[in-house]
Write a protein that holds these residues in place. Structure first.
Motif, PDB file in Angstrom:
ATOM      1  N   LEU A 146       0.832  -1.193   0.000  1.00 15.25           N
ATOM      2  CA  LEU A 146       0.000   0.000   0.000  1.00 15.25           C
ATOM      3  C   LEU A 146       0.868   1.245   0.000  1.00 15.25           C
ATOM      4  O   LEU A 146       1.958   1.252   0.575  1.00 15.25           O
ATOM      5  N   PRO A 147       0.376   2.297  -0.638  1.00 15.52           N
ATOM      6  CA  PRO A 147       1.165   3.509  -0.746  1.00 15.52           C
ATOM      7  C   PRO A 147       1.429   4.117   0.628  1.00 15.52           C
ATOM      8  O   PRO A 147       2.416   4.819   0.818  1.00 15.52           O
ATOM      9  N   GLY A 148       0.531   3.867   1.554  1.00 14.95           N
ATOM     10  CA  GLY A 148       0.828   4.347   2.880  1.00 14.95           C
ATOM     11  C   GLY A 148      -0.002   5.517   3.348  1.00 14.95           C
ATOM     12  O   GLY A 148       0.530   6.492   3.861  1.00 14.95           O
ATOM     13  N   TYR A 149      -1.308   5.386   3.206  1.00 13.61           N
ATOM     14  CA  TYR A 149      -2.178   6.360   3.858  1.00 13.61           C
ATOM     15  C   TYR A 149      -2.315   5.984   5.326  1.00 13.61           C
ATOM     16  O   TYR A 149      -2.073   4.835   5.710  1.00 13.61           O
ATOM     17  N   LEU A 150      -2.688   6.930   6.120  1.00 12.35           N
ATOM     18  CA  LEU A 150      -2.868   6.676   7.537  1.00 12.35           C
ATOM     19  C   LEU A 150      -3.840   5.503   7.737  1.00 12.35           C
ATOM     20  O   LEU A 150      -4.880   5.434   7.088  1.00 12.35           O
ATOM     21  N   ALA A 151      -3.465   4.591   8.621  1.00  9.54           N
ATOM     22  CA  ALA A 151      -4.331   3.433   8.870  1.00  9.54           C
ATOM     23  C   ALA A 151      -5.597   3.879   9.581  1.00  9.54           C
ATOM     24  O   ALA A 151      -5.543   4.702  10.502  1.00  9.54           O
ATOM     25  N   PRO A 152      -6.762   3.344   9.168  1.00  5.25           N
ATOM     26  CA  PRO A 152      -8.009   3.636   9.888  1.00  5.25           C
ATOM     27  C   PRO A 152      -7.844   3.268  11.354  1.00  5.25           C
ATOM     28  O   PRO A 152      -7.143   2.311  11.680  1.00  5.25           O
ATOM     29  N   ASP A 153      -8.475   4.004  12.211  1.00  2.00           N
ATOM     30  CA  ASP A 153      -8.316   3.684  13.625  1.00  2.00           C
ATOM     31  C   ASP A 153      -9.127   2.441  13.994  1.00  2.00           C
ATOM     32  O   ASP A 153      -9.955   1.964  13.229  1.00  2.00           O
ATOM     33  N   LEU A 154      -8.831   1.896  15.135  1.00  2.00           N
ATOM     34  CA  LEU A 154      -9.478   0.670  15.588  1.00  2.00           C
ATOM     35  C   LEU A 154     -10.802   1.035  16.258  1.00  2.00           C
ATOM     36  O   LEU A 154     -10.833   1.861  17.174  1.00  2.00           O
ATOM     37  N   ASP A 155     -11.869   0.428  15.788  1.00  2.00           N
ATOM     38  CA  ASP A 155     -13.193   0.701  16.347  1.00  2.00           C
ATOM     39  C   ASP A 155     -13.597  -0.523  17.161  1.00  2.00           C
ATOM     40  O   ASP A 155     -14.248  -1.443  16.667  1.00  2.00           O
ATOM     41  N   VAL A 156     -13.170  -0.508  18.394  1.00  3.00           N
ATOM     42  CA  VAL A 156     -13.216  -1.700  19.223  1.00  3.00           C
ATOM     43  C   VAL A 156     -14.154  -1.487  20.397  1.00  3.00           C
ATOM     44  O   VAL A 156     -14.137  -0.430  21.037  1.00  3.00           O
ATOM     45  N   GLY A 157     -14.994  -2.512  20.656  1.00  3.02           N
ATOM     46  CA  GLY A 157     -15.905  -2.410  21.783  1.00  3.02           C
ATOM     47  C   GLY A 157     -15.232  -2.706  23.107  1.00  3.02           C
ATOM     48  O   GLY A 157     -15.319  -1.937  24.068  1.00  3.02           O
TER      49      GLY A 157
END
Lengths: 159, 159, 159, 159
Positions: free
Chosen positions: A3-14
């Motif tokens: 991947l080109p390296g965009y910011l990773a989506p954050d973790l949406d964790v319960g």
């Protein structure tokens, strides 16, 4: 997938296990993060990817490479959807790295959807600046995974 | 453990999966029976003994060697105690032999107690006359298990 | 052993197999070199290290990572000392990377002595500038080896 | 290949290792004999069949199951044809059961030809009365091999 390296989506964790407080990827800037998405009843996860993530966690200092598990339940919810089931699984398999339970939300869990994961196991590599650099669906062998981690570690040390 | 060969205790099972009707050991007189006691969250079961039982089921005709699974849940009941959880596990791991859910009863499941099993995995060999001939707690290697099955098969053919 | 990175001693090889002309490390400037020292009758080499070197050779383009074998016979000369024996071994094991026969010279073969190797298998990592950066006696697992190769590859790309 | 059970051809061996005197199959009446035909440069032998024969030799008392190796060199004679090469191989691989060097004679070694073996590895099972009961070319898994040995052991005990 590289991947080109965009910011990773954050973790949406319960909920989180094996950690005393909720985690955000932003907590790990400066480290390489190995994000291991799995389901406790997925044979390829239990037999290959979770043990591999444990090997990664043993080989590196957490201050260099942080392993994070993500329980992305998208099938057999009744069987593997409870916190108790996952806690028992982690205990029996001696998994000690932090594991988040991906938030149920619509057809697919929220983080799984944000990363557009195709199934389990999926392994994601995030660099020291928080960018998603690789994502693999299905088993990856140790030699290739090691090479990718090594590149990100070296890149960090040259920054 | 090699055993003198008293009649094997019968299976005290609440529910069956992978079979349309309840099974009794008496149904299998004339066959060698391999009884595989496991828990779905026991790593030694998932990684060694259940795959081994699947190899046994593939190698022999059921009319010669009948493999029967027994889910003996004695810990983590919340996580692995439901029929749905076991059904998901069997589906994901492509287990096709019949599996009984050992009846909960007191501290240990009923069949587990009747066989005085010490934990999981436990493998029990029952001869063509219904006698318990060997019982092993913990992993047994294929060479030894094959030898024990071979002896019982030959004994049957000489009877 | 991690090394500060002095220039790797050159290969003192009598004969080469799987290549049409003699090789020098200097031929590979700009590439990472994995030097695999083995003996054909060393079980740890045959079962672990030679197959691992084959995996490395398959994973990378030779223009990125060049695998070179070195047959360092220091025992059982009568059995494994001939070119014919080594050629048969390489053929049967489908080893396709170049292999040099370390020059016999005194008690230990010449290159083995120059590298101060302690036995077989020994794996040496040489960076794109020809410097010896790591040397391991005994088995190294794929995850660690991959990480070391990845670091040298990344370093090269940042130079 | 399962065989009706004619008397196994005798071993036509030039030299023996790991035994102080030449062996004949007739020496082993009353035991099950596992005859492992191999070549030291055959990868399937080195990686699968010789280790399997070592497992057999460890599992059983020699008075019940006798393992005998047979070095059937039919290719790469220069590399693997010498007694010294085989002795080094057995030493390095810690093979302790007796191994005979099949007598060179025409295109194929003598015992290999008498048994009509198609290549290596080949495993032959000989019963307590000296009859050849099974012969397999290529790898056999432990479960099947164990079953066949178990049957012959039981047959012997019922005789």
């Amino acid at each position: 997938m590289s991947l080109p390296g965009y910011l990773a989506p954050d973790l949406d964790v319960g909920e989180w296990l094996n950690t005393q407080r909720p985690l955000q990827l932003a907590d790990f800037r400066g480290r390489v993060v190995v994000l291991e998405a799995f389901q406790m009843l997925c044979p390829g996860c239990v037999q290959h990817s979770v043990p591999q993530a444990q090997r990664v966690a043993r080989l590196f200092r957490p201050s260099d490479v942080q392993v994070i598990g993500l329980h992305t339940v998208f099938e057999h919810h009744e069987a593997q959807g409870s916190r108790a089931a996952l806690a028992a699984f982690l205990h029996e398999n001696r998994v000690e790295f932090p594991v988040g339970i991906d938030r149920q939300s619509g057809r697919l869990p929220a983080t799984m959807a944000a990363y557009e994961m195709q199934g389990t196991p999926t392994i994601v590599l995030i660099d020291a600046q928080g960018r998603r650099r690789a994502q693999h669906f299905g088993p990856v062998d140790d030699l290739q995974l090691g090479t990718e981690i090594g590149r990100l570690l070296q890149e960090r040390s040259e920054a």
